[in-house]
Design a protein around this motif. Structure first.
Motif, PDB file in Angstrom:
ATOM      1  N   ARG A  40     -15.411 -31.367 -20.506  1.00  0.00           N
ATOM      2  CA  ARG A  40     -14.200 -31.342 -21.330  1.00  0.00           C
ATOM      3  C   ARG A  40     -13.442 -30.019 -21.246  1.00  0.00           C
ATOM      4  NH1 ARG A  40     -14.671 -35.841 -24.363  1.00  0.00           N
ATOM      5  NH2 ARG A  40     -16.770 -36.628 -24.713  1.00  0.00           N
ATOM      6  N   ILE A  41     -14.107 -28.976 -20.779  1.00  0.00           N
ATOM      7  CA  ILE A  41     -13.528 -27.640 -20.811  1.00  0.00           C
ATOM      8  C   ILE A  41     -12.549 -27.454 -19.654  1.00  0.00           C
ATOM      9  CG2 ILE A  41     -14.041 -25.164 -20.704  1.00  0.00           C
ATOM     10  CD1 ILE A  41     -16.859 -25.894 -21.801  1.00  0.00           C
ATOM     11  N   THR A  42     -11.367 -26.920 -19.955  1.00  0.00           N
ATOM     12  CA  THR A  42     -10.373 -26.615 -18.928  1.00  0.00           C
ATOM     13  C   THR A  42     -10.062 -25.121 -18.953  1.00  0.00           C
ATOM     14  OG1 THR A  42      -8.319 -26.763 -20.231  1.00  0.00           O
ATOM     15  CG2 THR A  42      -9.316 -28.848 -19.521  1.00  0.00           C
ATOM     16  N   GLY A  43      -9.246 -24.697 -18.004  1.00  0.00           N
ATOM     17  CA  GLY A  43      -8.854 -23.289 -17.937  1.00  0.00           C
ATOM     18  C   GLY A  43      -7.796 -22.890 -18.945  1.00  0.00           C
ATOM     19  N   ILE A  44      -7.301 -23.849 -19.706  1.00  0.00           N
ATOM     20  CA  ILE A  44      -6.362 -23.575 -20.791  1.00  0.00           C
ATOM     21  C   ILE A  44      -7.030 -24.013 -22.086  1.00  0.00           C
ATOM     22  CG2 ILE A  44      -4.080 -24.094 -21.765  1.00  0.00           C
ATOM     23  CD1 ILE A  44      -3.085 -24.614 -18.948  1.00  0.00           C
ATOM     24  N   PRO A  45      -7.424 -23.064 -22.939  1.00  0.00           N
ATOM     25  CA  PRO A  45      -8.211 -23.414 -24.135  1.00  0.00           C
ATOM     26  C   PRO A  45      -7.560 -24.476 -25.019  1.00  0.00           C
ATOM     27  CG  PRO A  45      -8.209 -21.045 -23.808  1.00  0.00           C
ATOM     28  CD  PRO A  45      -7.240 -21.607 -22.806  1.00  0.00           C
ATOM     29  N   GLU A  46      -6.221 -24.525 -25.012  1.00  0.00           N
ATOM     30  CA  GLU A  46      -5.526 -25.499 -25.855  1.00  0.00           C
ATOM     31  C   GLU A  46      -5.608 -26.924 -25.307  1.00  0.00           C
ATOM     32  OE1 GLU A  46      -3.900 -21.460 -26.530  1.00  0.00           O
ATOM     33  OE2 GLU A  46      -4.255 -22.684 -24.738  1.00  0.00           O
ATOM     34  N   ILE A  47      -6.081 -27.079 -24.083  1.00  0.00           N
ATOM     35  CA  ILE A  47      -6.162 -28.405 -23.465  1.00  0.00           C
ATOM     36  C   ILE A  47      -7.625 -28.776 -23.240  1.00  0.00           C
ATOM     37  CG2 ILE A  47      -5.592 -29.801 -21.447  1.00  0.00           C
ATOM     38  CD1 ILE A  47      -3.109 -28.073 -21.076  1.00  0.00           C
ATOM     39  N   THR A  48      -8.022 -29.902 -23.816  1.00  0.00           N
ATOM     40  CA  THR A  48      -9.378 -30.431 -23.634  1.00  0.00           C
ATOM     41  C   THR A  48      -9.288 -31.729 -22.842  1.00  0.00           C
ATOM     42  OG1 THR A  48     -10.114 -29.496 -25.735  1.00  0.00           O
ATOM     43  CG2 THR A  48     -11.443 -31.279 -24.811  1.00  0.00           C
ATOM     44  N   ARG A  49     -10.108 -31.853 -21.815  1.00  0.00           N
ATOM     45  CA  ARG A  49     -10.085 -33.060 -20.998  1.00  0.00           C
ATOM     46  C   ARG A  49     -10.652 -34.244 -21.774  1.00  0.00           C
ATOM     47  NH1 ARG A  49     -13.370 -33.159 -16.630  1.00  0.00           N
ATOM     48  NH2 ARG A  49     -12.103 -34.728 -15.607  1.00  0.00           N
ATOM     49  N   ARG A  50     -10.009 -35.414 -21.593  1.00  0.00           N
ATOM     50  CA  ARG A  50     -10.487 -36.662 -22.166  1.00  0.00           C
ATOM     51  C   ARG A  50     -10.661 -37.698 -21.071  1.00  0.00           C
ATOM     52  NH1 ARG A  50      -6.931 -38.455 -27.134  1.00  0.00           N
ATOM     53  NH2 ARG A  50      -8.280 -40.272 -26.864  1.00  0.00           N
ATOM     54  N   SER A  51     -11.373 -38.743 -21.411  1.00  0.00           N
ATOM     55  CA  SER A  51     -11.777 -39.739 -20.414  1.00  0.00           C
ATOM     56  C   SER A  51     -10.805 -40.897 -20.384  1.00  0.00           C
ATOM     57  CB  SER A  51     -13.182 -40.246 -20.726  1.00  0.00           C
ATOM     58  OG  SER A  51     -13.595 -41.197 -19.770  1.00  0.00           O
ATOM     59  N   PHE A  52      -9.630 -40.689 -19.762  1.00  0.00           N
ATOM     60  CA  PHE A  52      -8.720 -41.806 -19.512  1.00  0.00           C
ATOM     61  C   PHE A  52      -8.955 -42.284 -18.087  1.00  0.00           C
ATOM     62  CE2 PHE A  52      -6.164 -39.838 -22.994  1.00  0.00           C
ATOM     63  CZ  PHE A  52      -6.235 -40.918 -23.851  1.00  0.00           C
ATOM     64  N   THR A  53      -9.553 -43.466 -17.968  1.00  0.00           N
ATOM     65  CA  THR A  53      -9.950 -43.933 -16.647  1.00  0.00           C
ATOM     66  C   THR A  53     -10.110 -45.446 -16.661  1.00  0.00           C
ATOM     67  OG1 THR A  53     -11.541 -43.533 -14.855  1.00  0.00           O
ATOM     68  CG2 THR A  53     -12.441 -43.650 -17.083  1.00  0.00           C
ATOM     69  N   HIS A  54     -10.447 -46.020 -15.517  1.00  0.00           N
ATOM     70  CA  HIS A  54     -10.596 -47.471 -15.393  1.00  0.00           C
ATOM     71  C   HIS A  54     -12.006 -47.877 -15.846  1.00  0.00           C
ATOM     72  CE1 HIS A  54      -7.309 -46.446 -12.569  1.00  0.00           C
ATOM     73  NE2 HIS A  54      -6.807 -47.601 -12.952  1.00  0.00           N
ATOM     74  N   VAL A  55     -12.237 -47.822 -17.155  1.00  0.00           N
ATOM     75  CA  VAL A  55     -13.576 -48.039 -17.706  1.00  0.00           C
ATOM     76  C   VAL A  55     -14.055 -49.463 -17.457  1.00  0.00           C
ATOM     77  CG1 VAL A  55     -14.996 -47.973 -19.789  1.00  0.00           C
ATOM     78  CG2 VAL A  55     -13.146 -46.314 -19.490  1.00  0.00           C
TER      79      VAL A  55
END
Length: 360
Positions: free
Chosen positions: A141-156
């Motif tokens: 979930r961690i990105t290089g911009i602290p204000e942005i957290t990765r989420r799981s938008f994908t073809h589940v």
């Protein structure tokens, strides 16, 4: 007991529905909606009754009886992050979809239509493997911009269904195996399935370009374009999703047309198409270290996986990582129905939707 299930998958300009008796498909249909059909509705959720009635009319026209159904399952929409698997459609879920906050998307209608059909019959209304399912590792979930957290938008929905089928072909359970799954469609995503969970993803805007999406572009280029004065936000958004990828390069998002161009000697078409395969292979290679080399198989699925030319290029570059299994097609209606069937058989337990779920 033999179960009969109605599955519903609303898209932006169509509604798919299918009737299954256990694992057997009895009927599958796509109802197209013109711009004129949808023009009277100011919000997507306002389309619910219109789409429901079209499903019911066709359902009856093909000789099916509502009282024969044991469950209705709809495509899970853009809810806040939820667990993968099945959820009962309850009032809290409907309130979130109807009153927000929620991203407006046709898939949100899946739960509403399923409930509207199932509730008078006294049978379960379900969603399964929602678009918003999120099982990521914390580190992912961690990105290089602290204000942005990765989420799981994908073809589940489709990738989990294909991973389950692949595991069964090995004589094992999905929860006991590790896969890298690339969904090749209008958008392309690459997922890591570790012991029954999607623990990391390359989203359809974060990796390979696709028939109609730009994929990952160096951010400095995007920033320059955004502040160049030549493009507004809608234009940039369309360039990234809808008018990118093959469409931008070749004027079509239809891989069959691209292959015809190649057969006719169009060198540019060949270079662009092979570049898409190259980027798919790169995406698979990029995400494979998540499993530290412990990969049972790589799965290529989605509509574009029917292209032997493209998949041959991908396989040649990634076969050193793990065996590659081709499982072409979207398979969404089957995936929904089989998920509901597992719940009816009590192989799986559906959850009750609650706003208190927090996925970290």
């Amino acid at each position: 007991m033999s179960y009969k299930i109605l599955s519903i998958n609303p898209g932006s300009t169509s509604t798919k529905f299918a009737v299954y008796q256990e694992e057997t498909e009895l009927h599958c249909e796509t109802i197209d909606h013109s711009v004129e059909d949808l023009a009277p509705f100011s919000d997507i959720t306002d389309q619910m009754e219109f789409r429901k009635e079209m499903i019911l009319a066709s359902f009856a026209a093909h000789g099916f009886q509502l009282n024969e159904l044991d469950a209705v399952v709809g495509r899970g929409g853009m809810l806040p992050p939820v667990h993968a698997g099945g959820y009962y459609v309850n009032q809290k879920m409907k309130d979130r979809i109807l009153y927000g906050p929620i991203f407006a998307h046709a898939s949100n209608l899946g739960a509403l239509i399923a409930d509207a059909i199932a509730e008078p019959l006294g049978i379960p209304a379900l969603i399964y493997d929602s678009v918003a399912s999120d099982e990521l590792h914390d580190i992912a979930r961690i990105t290089g911009i602290p204000e942005i957290t990765r989420r799981s938008f994908t073809h589940v929905l489709n990738t989990k269904a294909m991973a389950r089928k692949a595991a069964a072909s090995f004589g094992k359970k999905y929860e006991d195996m590790n896969f890298v799954v690339a969904h090749l469609g209008g958008g392309i995503s690459v997922n890591v399935h570790e012991k029954g969970k999607i623990v990391d993803v390359i989203t359809d805007d974060g990796g390979p370009f696709s028939p109609e999406r730009a994929g990952s572009i160096p951010l400095s280029y995007i920033v320059d374009m955004c502040f160049s004065g030549k493009y507004d936000k809608p234009a940039m958004s369309k360039m990234i999703r809808g008018m990118g990828g093959l469409k931008a390069h070749l004027g079509t998002h239809d891989c069959r047309e691209v292959e015809k161009m190649i057969a006719d000697g169009n060198q540019k078409a060949r270079e662009v198409y092979e570049a898409m395969a190259y980027q798919i292979a790169k995406g698979i290679g990029e995400i494979s270290p998540v499993l530290s080399g412990n990969i049972d198989a790589i799965i290529l699925t989605g509509g574009v996986a029917y292209s032997k030319m493209l998949t041959d290029w991908v396989i040649e570059r990634v076969k050193f990582i793990a065996p590659v299994i081709l499982m072409p097609g979207e398979n969404e209606m089957e995936s929904l129905s089989l998920g509901a069937l597992r719940i009816l058989r009590q192989v799986e337990t559906a959850r009750e939707y609650t706003e208190s779920i927090i996925i970290r």
